[in-house]
Structure formats: C-alpha cells, structure tokens
Design a protein around this motif. Structure first.
Motif, PDB file in Angstrom:
ATOM      1  N   THR A  34       0.844  -1.201   0.000  1.00 52.79           N
ATOM      2  CA  THR A  34       0.000   0.000   0.000  1.00 52.79           C
ATOM      3  C   THR A  34       0.876   1.247   0.000  1.00 52.79           C
ATOM      4  OG1 THR A  34      -1.790  -1.135   1.150  1.00 52.79           O
ATOM      5  CG2 THR A  34      -1.787   1.260   1.273  1.00 52.79           C
ATOM      6  N   THR A  35       1.975   1.195   0.766  1.00 50.95           N
ATOM      7  CA  THR A  35       2.934   2.308   0.768  1.00 50.95           C
ATOM      8  C   THR A  35       3.538   2.489  -0.619  1.00 50.95           C
ATOM      9  OG1 THR A  35       3.480   1.946   3.096  1.00 50.95           O
ATOM     10  CG2 THR A  35       5.084   3.170   1.794  1.00 50.95           C
ATOM     11  N   VAL A  36       3.910   1.374  -1.243  1.00 48.31           N
ATOM     12  CA  VAL A  36       4.468   1.431  -2.603  1.00 48.31           C
ATOM     13  C   VAL A  36       3.453   2.046  -3.558  1.00 48.31           C
ATOM     14  CG1 VAL A  36       5.311   0.066  -4.569  1.00 48.31           C
ATOM     15  CG2 VAL A  36       5.986  -0.557  -2.237  1.00 48.31           C
ATOM     16  N   PHE A  37       2.214   1.607  -3.445  1.00 46.04           N
ATOM     17  CA  PHE A  37       1.146   2.109  -4.309  1.00 46.04           C
ATOM     18  C   PHE A  37       0.950   3.615  -4.123  1.00 46.04           C
ATOM     19  CE2 PHE A  37      -3.409   3.012  -4.997  1.00 46.04           C
ATOM     20  CZ  PHE A  37      -3.519   2.641  -6.334  1.00 46.04           C
ATOM     21  N   ASN A  38       0.962   4.049  -2.871  1.00 43.32           N
ATOM     22  CA  ASN A  38       0.737   5.473  -2.582  1.00 43.32           C
ATOM     23  C   ASN A  38       1.916   6.353  -2.983  1.00 43.32           C
ATOM     24  OD1 ASN A  38      -1.832   5.098  -1.504  1.00 43.32           O
ATOM     25  ND2 ASN A  38      -1.036   4.652   0.533  1.00 43.32           N
ATOM     26  N   LEU A  39       3.115   5.770  -2.972  1.00 44.59           N
ATOM     27  CA  LEU A  39       4.305   6.550  -3.322  1.00 44.59           C
ATOM     28  C   LEU A  39       4.609   6.540  -4.813  1.00 44.59           C
ATOM     29  CD1 LEU A  39       6.827   5.581  -0.482  1.00 44.59           C
ATOM     30  CD2 LEU A  39       5.777   7.800  -0.834  1.00 44.59           C
ATOM     31  N   ILE A  49      -0.632  16.289   0.909  1.00 44.03           N
ATOM     32  CA  ILE A  49      -0.406  14.862   1.195  1.00 44.03           C
ATOM     33  C   ILE A  49       0.938  14.415   0.630  1.00 44.03           C
ATOM     34  CG2 ILE A  49      -1.199  12.517   0.639  1.00 44.03           C
ATOM     35  CD1 ILE A  49      -4.081  13.601   0.860  1.00 44.03           C
ATOM     36  N   ASP A  50       1.234  14.843  -0.591  1.00 36.86           N
ATOM     37  CA  ASP A  50       2.516  14.477  -1.209  1.00 36.86           C
ATOM     38  C   ASP A  50       3.695  14.985  -0.380  1.00 36.86           C
ATOM     39  OD1 ASP A  50       1.378  13.136  -3.342  1.00 36.86           O
ATOM     40  OD2 ASP A  50       1.282  14.919  -4.597  1.00 36.86           O
ATOM     41  N   LEU A  51       3.574  16.200   0.135  1.00 36.58           N
ATOM     42  CA  LEU A  51       4.651  16.757   0.961  1.00 36.58           C
ATOM     43  C   LEU A  51       4.791  15.978   2.265  1.00 36.58           C
ATOM     44  CD1 LEU A  51       4.095  20.588   0.410  1.00 36.58           C
ATOM     45  CD2 LEU A  51       6.071  19.264  -0.328  1.00 36.58           C
ATOM     46  N   LYS A  80       6.481  12.866   1.442  1.00 38.16           N
ATOM     47  CA  LYS A  80       7.767  13.120   0.767  1.00 38.16           C
ATOM     48  C   LYS A  80       7.773  12.598  -0.670  1.00 38.16           C
ATOM     49  CE  LYS A  80      10.388  13.113   5.082  1.00 38.16           C
ATOM     50  NZ  LYS A  80      11.508  12.558   5.848  1.00 38.16           N
ATOM     51  N   ASN A  81       6.600  12.643  -1.285  1.00 34.34           N
ATOM     52  CA  ASN A  81       6.482  12.211  -2.679  1.00 34.34           C
ATOM     53  C   ASN A  81       6.560  13.462  -3.559  1.00 34.34           C
ATOM     54  OD1 ASN A  81       5.883  10.977  -5.102  1.00 34.34           O
ATOM     55  ND2 ASN A  81       4.297   9.669  -4.241  1.00 34.34           N
ATOM     56  N   TYR A  82       7.775  13.986  -3.679  1.00 35.66           N
ATOM     57  CA  TYR A  82       7.960  15.293  -4.295  1.00 35.66           C
ATOM     58  C   TYR A  82       7.750  15.286  -5.807  1.00 35.66           C
ATOM     59  CZ  TYR A  82      10.109  15.916   0.272  1.00 35.66           C
ATOM     60  OH  TYR A  82      10.342  15.943   1.619  1.00 35.66           O
ATOM     61  N   SER A  83       8.158  14.208  -6.449  1.00 32.09           N
ATOM     62  CA  SER A  83       7.992  14.172  -7.908  1.00 32.09           C
ATOM     63  C   SER A  83       6.511  14.180  -8.278  1.00 32.09           C
ATOM     64  CB  SER A  83       8.695  12.946  -8.502  1.00 32.09           C
ATOM     65  OG  SER A  83       8.306  11.771  -7.839  1.00 32.09           O
ATOM     66  N   ARG A  84       5.696  13.484  -7.491  1.00 26.18           N
ATOM     67  CA  ARG A  84       4.256  13.496  -7.756  1.00 26.18           C
ATOM     68  C   ARG A  84       3.670  14.874  -7.459  1.00 26.18           C
ATOM     69  NH1 ARG A  84       0.572   9.003  -4.901  1.00 26.18           N
ATOM     70  NH2 ARG A  84       0.670  10.432  -3.135  1.00 26.18           N
ATOM     71  N   ALA A  85       4.178  15.513  -6.418  1.00 27.66           N
ATOM     72  CA  ALA A  85       3.698  16.858  -6.067  1.00 27.66           C
ATOM     73  C   ALA A  85       3.960  17.840  -7.202  1.00 27.66           C
ATOM     74  CB  ALA A  85       4.377  17.334  -4.785  1.00 27.66           C
ATOM     75  N   LEU A  86       5.135  17.719  -7.826  1.00 29.71           N
ATOM     76  CA  LEU A  86       5.467  18.622  -8.937  1.00 29.71           C
ATOM     77  C   LEU A  86       4.547  18.404 -10.137  1.00 29.71           C
ATOM     78  CD1 LEU A  86       9.372  18.602  -8.829  1.00 29.71           C
ATOM     79  CD2 LEU A  86       7.874  20.559  -8.408  1.00 29.71           C
ATOM     80  N   LYS A  87       4.131  17.170 -10.328  1.00 27.42           N
ATOM     81  CA  LYS A  87       3.183  16.895 -11.419  1.00 27.42           C
ATOM     82  C   LYS A  87       1.819  17.497 -11.092  1.00 27.42           C
ATOM     83  CE  LYS A  87       5.234  12.585 -13.130  1.00 27.42           C
ATOM     84  NZ  LYS A  87       5.042  11.123 -13.269  1.00 27.42           N
ATOM     85  N   PHE A 118       7.692  26.449  -4.829  1.00 29.13           N
ATOM     86  CA  PHE A 118       8.746  26.840  -3.884  1.00 29.13           C
ATOM     87  C   PHE A 118       8.794  25.869  -2.705  1.00 29.13           C
ATOM     88  CE2 PHE A 118       9.109  28.988   0.278  1.00 29.13           C
ATOM     89  CZ  PHE A 118      10.471  29.267   0.279  1.00 29.13           C
ATOM     90  N   LYS A 119       7.623  25.551  -2.147  1.00 26.74           N
ATOM     91  CA  LYS A 119       7.562  24.637  -1.010  1.00 26.74           C
ATOM     92  C   LYS A 119       8.089  23.248  -1.373  1.00 26.74           C
ATOM     93  CE  LYS A 119       4.499  24.446   2.118  1.00 26.74           C
ATOM     94  NZ  LYS A 119       3.279  24.267   2.928  1.00 26.74           N
ATOM     95  N   ILE A 120       7.713  22.792  -2.553  1.00 32.67           N
ATOM     96  CA  ILE A 120       8.137  21.454  -2.985  1.00 32.67           C
ATOM     97  C   ILE A 120       9.649  21.419  -3.199  1.00 32.67           C
ATOM     98  CG2 ILE A 120       7.918  19.681  -4.766  1.00 32.67           C
ATOM     99  CD1 ILE A 120       5.036  20.929  -5.284  1.00 32.67           C
TER     100      ILE A 120
END
Length: 436
Positions: free
Chosen positions: A109-114, A206-208, A211-218, A239-241
């Motif tokens: 589930t962690t893998v799926f969410n990340l 949630i991404d922050l 720590k799923n920064y690449s998804r946050a940037l998308k 900036f935050k990401i």
C-alpha cells in the motif's frame, strides 16, 4: 586508492582500507560507503554491515537490505526520502510475502501510494490483488480503491464536497493513501475551478507529508494560471516542494516569481517572507532583504516563524542597524528556544543588542548569566565572558574586567581567543599599575 586496489584484484586490502576510512571523517563518504557495501557483498561479509553507521539514507537502506536486516529497514522506513522509502517498502513486501501476507500488503500500500508512474502503481496493485487472493483478506484491495471508499453504502458519499470532507477525515488520522484516492476521485468529478484549486492543494499537502515530491510537482501543474493570483499560488507551492527537496536554487528562483504575497495562504506568508528575506540576504541583495524584514515585523505574526529563521534574521537586522526589528525577532526566538544551545544563543544576541543600544548593565547581566548558568555551552560561554570583560573595561571597572579576561585566558589556553584574552590581561595589569 581502495578503488585502484579493487581494480588490480586486491579486494581484501581495498575492503580493509575502506573500513578504516569509514571510521574517520573522510571526503566522498557516501561513495566510499557504497563501495564498502558492494565489497562486503562480494567478500560475503554482509553480516558485519550491521556494526557500521552509514551517513546517508541511500547507503543506510542499502546496507540494511544487503545484510537482510529487516528490523533496520523497518526502523529506517518512516524517515527515508520517497525513492528510498519506496524501495524499502518493496523489500519488506517481498520479505513478508509468504510469512505474513497481511503485513506485506501494508507495505505494498505504501508502494502504491508513493508510486509516481503507472508501471509501479500497476505492479503494486497486482501484487496486492495476488496476496489478497492467496490470503483471503480482500480489505487492502478494497480500501486502496477510492471508488469503493466513495460508494461504500456505509459512507453514502454522493457529492464532491462529501468526498473532500471524507478525505480530510482520513488525512486527520494519517490515512493519507485513502485520502489521496478520494481527492483524486473528487478531482475527476468536479469542473469547478475553485474546488479544483482546493483539491489540488490538498493533494500536494499529502505528497509533501509523504515526501512524494515528484508526484507533487506533477500535481502542481494541474492548478490553473489564468491570472496573477493563480500564478502566485502555483509558484508558492513549487517553492515549497523544491525547498522540501533541497533544491534551493529552483526553490528561490520560483519564489521570486511571486508578485503579491497576499495571494498565498495567510498562515504561510510569514514563513515565506522570512525564507525569501534570508535568500536575498545570502545573495547580497540587502535592499530587498531589508524591505521584506520590515514587512515581516510590521505584520506582527512572528510567532509563526521557526527559531532558526528568527535568529538568522535578527543577526542580519542587527548588522544592518535595525535594532528595533532585531530586538523583536530575538525576543520571539527566546520564546521558541527549547534546546540549551538555543537558549544560550538567543540570550547572547539579546545581550549583544543591549550593549549596542547602550544598555551596558543589562548586557553584562545577560552575558554573565550565560557564562555561569551554561558554562559548558561553547563557544557562547567563553565569548560571553570576554564580551562582559570588554564592557567592564569600557565602564572603567578594570579589576572586574581583569578578572574575567583571566578566566577566558585560562579557559581558552592554547587558542587564538586565549591569546587575545592574555594580551588584555597584560595590558590591564599595566594600566592598573600606573593608576595605583
């Protein structure tokens, strides 16, 4: 040298040399750690990896995985950056696949969410489905499906607002995966620009957290940029990401694109201004830094800043002669100080500001408080003694100054500071002798 030794076949010697280097503070430590782990595997010494402390998330995880140290991987997992966390979760999932499928599904589930790409997401989902079938426990399958959560009769979710509300409930209890799924579903079902803005911001939050920064940037690109307010919010979130990723150049170049600070969330303005002011200070743009500093103090919400931000800006303000602003920042920092070092540091700058404002007695009192209440916190304790000695000398109390200079000379014997204090002792002895 270890690499050269390895190249000519002297693996054991290379291993011993790397082992020796890791016990010291060597340059390229992470590279050497990686080589040491690789050699440990080649030489079948992986169990010994458990005896070493590694400096980075990558090598710490690599060593734990190579040595099959499951407890260490579990311990590391929550603090790892997104890429390493995904790898660690996948390792644990495959480790527990047979012995504890339910635990394996938790890690999947962690893998799926990340996951930030379709292949990883699809793999995790299929793996969960397979383990659910093998174990007969279908709950993880259902609760990783936002449509199930949304249409579960118990939840009775029919509107986008309710989806968002339910997602907020999950977020509040740390169920970020479920919250994320519901928000994505809500995003699909609404065309309201205002609501879409709000949902995307929540997804990025949630991404922050994860720590799923690449998804946050998308996801930040899903925000509209029709007007300046939209662009400012978008740039603020970028900036935050970037800041969370440690990409300071990208973070601050994006921050500079924010034209009107009033367009960013009110509760985050002070922190943003402080970070930007600090950036301008470091890059030599004092004029802009001072302008932001004045705006920050004028807003009167200094309590929202961190201790470090407050102290950095206070020191800058003092150097630029903005004593009022510096005092306000230091006073707030003193309230935020929790560690002994922070309490000493903030009190030191309070004393420094008092001295600069001509409040000599107040400054001496604070310097002496540091020296006697925190004698073990260096370099603050000895520096405070020296500063107090200087102030006594300026007041004309040469005997008290002499006493303190002697203490500093003794405490810092063999150092440059000690030598300077010893010189002051000689000078004062001559002056006192002449006066007597």
């Amino acid at each position: 040298l270890p690499f050269d030794l390895y190249q000519i076949g002297k693996k054991e010697t290379a291993y011993k040399l790397l082992k020796l280097q890791l016990k010291k503070r060597s340059i390229y430590r992470e590279v050497n750690e990686g080589r040491f782990i690789y050699l440990s595997k080649e030489l079948k010494k992986t169990k010994l990896l458990r005896n070493f402390h590694f400096s980075s998330p990558v090598t710490s995880l690599l060593a734990a995985v190579i040595s099959n140290n499951i407890k260490e991987v579990k311990k590391l997992l929550s603090s790892l950056p997104e890429r390493e966390k995904l790898a660690g979760a996948l390792f644990l999932a495959t480790t527990f696949e047979k012995r504890n499928p339910n635990e394996a599904m938790d890690y999947l589930t962690t893998v799926f969410n990340l996951s930030t790409d379709e292949n990883t997401s699809r793999y995790a989902k299929r793996f969960i489905n397979y383990l659910a079938f093998k174990s007969g426990n279908f709950e993880p399958v259902l609760f990783n499906d936002p449509k199930f959560i949304a249409y579960n009769p118990e939840n009775n979710i029919t509107t986008v607002d309710t989806l968002v509300s339910k997602a907020e409930d999950y977020t509040s209890i740390g169920e970020y995966g479920k919250a994320y799924g519901l928000l994505k579903l809500a995003l699909e079902r609404t065309s309201s620009q205002e609501l879409r803005r709000d949902i995307v911001k929540k997804l990025i939050y949630i991404d922050l957290k994860r720590k799923n920064y690449s998804r946050a940037l998308k996801e930040v690109e899903l925000l509209p940029d029709k007007d300046q307010a939209d662009k400012d919010v978008k740039n603020f979130l970028k900036f935050k990401i970037y800041l969370a990723m440690g990409k300071l150049l990208d973070a601050y170049s994006t921050a500079e694109k924010v034209k009107d600070i009033k367009n960013i969330p009110k509760e985050e303005r002070e922190t943003f201004i402080a970070k930007l002011a600090d950036y301008y200070k470091l890059t030599g743009n004092k004029e802009k830094a001072l302008k932001l500093l004045e705006e920050l103090v004028l807003n009167g919400e200094l309590s929202r800043l961190t201790y470090d931000d407050l102290i950095r800006l206070a020191i800058f303000a003092e150097k630029e002669g903005k004593l009022r602003e510096a005092n306000l920042l230091v006073s707030e920092a003193m309230k935020k100080a929790r560690k002994r070092e922070e309490k000493v540091e903030s009190l030191f700058w309070k004393a420094s500001l008092a001295a600069e404002a001509g409040k000599t007695n107040e400054a001496i009192l604070n310097y002496m408080k540091i020296a006697y209440e925190y004698p073990d916190v260096e370099p603050w304790a000895s520096t405070s003694l020296y500063r107090a000695a200087q102030l006594f000398e300026e007041k004309g109390d040469l005997k008290q100054a002499l006493k303190l200079y002697r203490k500093v000379a003794k405490l810092k014997r063999g150092t440059k500071e000690g030598e300077i204090a010893a010189e002051r002792v000689k000078s004062l002895l001559q002056r006192i002798g002449k006066e007597e």
